[in-house]
Write an enzyme that holds these catalytic residues in place. Structure first.
Site, mmCIF file in Angstrom:
data_model
loop_
_atom_site.group_PDB
_atom_site.id
_atom_site.type_symbol
_atom_site.label_atom_id
_atom_site.label_comp_id
_atom_site.label_asym_id
_atom_site.label_seq_id
_atom_site.Cartn_x
_atom_site.Cartn_y
_atom_site.Cartn_z
ATOM 1 N N LYS A 22 0.841 -1.203 0.000
ATOM 2 C CA LYS A 22 0.000 0.000 0.000
ATOM 3 C C LYS A 22 0.875 1.252 0.000
ATOM 4 O O LYS A 22 0.667 2.180 -0.791
ATOM 5 C CB LYS A 22 -0.943 -0.012 1.217
ATOM 6 N N GLN A 63 -4.815 -1.314 9.432
ATOM 7 C CA GLN A 63 -4.773 -2.649 8.829
ATOM 8 C C GLN A 63 -5.477 -3.656 9.748
ATOM 9 O O GLN A 63 -5.158 -3.750 10.935
ATOM 10 C CB GLN A 63 -3.299 -3.049 8.596
ATOM 11 N N ASP A 99 -10.808 3.359 3.565
ATOM 12 C CA ASP A 99 -11.233 1.963 3.467
ATOM 13 C C ASP A 99 -12.756 1.871 3.375
ATOM 14 O O ASP A 99 -13.294 0.826 3.010
ATOM 15 C CB ASP A 99 -10.762 1.170 4.698
#
Ligand code: NDP
Length: 285
Positions: free
Chosen positions: A53, A97, A120
């Site tokens: 990422k 995460q 997200d």
């Protein structure tokens, strides 16, 4: 008949190239897109995802950094860091995460992220906006799948779509996007009584099960579009999806491979969401 392959890697490369100009424009206006990824613990798979990422951002000229905490860290330390990042004008996207260690209240952590920086798309408010058909941030994996439908010229209107899996990060938002796009959607899961009955009549099957080679050729109908979200590591170290690719290749009309399918698209859409967040902040969206 051999299925047409929807190449996620090629589409991801094409999109990332196209993002560069947007990043340059933003940077010139003093809004260089910035993403922070927070990792708690040393889960090897998570470490790889976080590295990819951050590197994905850097490769197209964005700012990105990771913040790593020991798995024993107090939740409040992470919440304080999120509050600091929420207030930082150089940061447009914040991602924690998952999964988090057991002593964390995952929902509380996700809700702490500003809805404007929740790239997200896991904040309850953003989940609500998606279900109302007016999303602010679309969760990256199903967002990537929608782009793959576009790439494969798959018209979703009126189609029977079956999503296998009902997780908050893949199955549920995938179903919501398909509904919003005009498909008739069935969501299957481990309690579904006759899975084959559903998959056999589907024009589109999205597999997000977490079980290697779970979807077999005799479970799908001739010409179906088969999207494989799964990423499973086999004992020999190789990656494989939730779809038995070789078995489905002769039955499906279109199919996505693993690796090189949905995986590269997920990070690509994370970059897209962060750029969109920066564009909103800059008033050019
Ligand atoms: P989860 O484990 O959270 O969800 C799996 C889902 O599959 C659950 O809803 C479960 O049902 C259902 N399921 C399990 N067994 C069966 C069965 N026998 N029949 C029907 N349904 C079943 O996984 P995720 O949604 O997080 O991920 C799914 C897959 O996608 C994984 O392989 C993961 O690695 C991969 N993934 C890939 C990404 C990418 O970038 N390509 C990103 C995120 C995930 P129930 O709810 O009843 O338990």
């Amino acid at each position: 008949m051999t299925a047409q392959i929807i190449d996620g890697k090629a589409l991801a490369d094409e999109l990332r190239q196209s993002f560069k100009a947007r990043v340059e424009t933003l940077t010139a206006k003093g809004h260089k897109p910035g993403l922070v990824v927070i990792l708690v613990g040393e889960d090897p798979a998570s470490q790889v995802y976080v590295k990819n990422k951050v590197n994905g951002c850097l490769a197209i000229g964005m700012h990105s950094e990771k913040i790593v905490y020991d798995r024993e860290v107090d939740q409040q330390v992470v919440l304080d860091k999120i509050a600091e990042l929420n207030a930082d004008p150089a940061i447009h996207g914040i991602l924690v995460q998952l999964p988090l260690p057991k002593h964390f209240d995952e929902e509380k952590v996700l809700e702490a992220i500003s809805v404007e920086k929740d790239v997200d798309g896991f904040h309850a408010e953003n989940v609500g906006a998606l279900s109302q058909g007016a999303p602010r941030f679309i969760p990256c994996t199903p967002y990537g799948v929608m782009k793959m439908f576009e790439k494969g010229n798959v018209d979703l209107t009126g189609k029977e779509a079956v999503v296998i899996g009902r997780s908050n990060i893949v199955g549920k938002p995938m179903a919501m996007l398909l509904i919003n796009a005009g498909a008739t959607v069935t969501v299957c899961h481990s309690k579904t009584k006759d899975l084959n009955f559903h998959t056999k009549r589907a024009d589109i099957v999205v597999a997000a099960v977490g079980k290697p080679k779970f979807v077999k050729g005799d479970m799908i109908r001739l010409g179906a579009v088969v999207i494989d979200v799964g990423i499973n590591r086999l004992p020999d170290g190789k990656l494989c999806g939730d779809v038995d690719y070789a078995d489905c290749l002769e039955v499906a009309g279109q199919i996505t491979p693993v690796p090189g399918g949905v995986g590269p698209m997920t990070i690509t859409m994370l970059l897209a969401n962060t750029i969109e967040a920066a564009e909103r902040k800059a008033g050019i969206r």
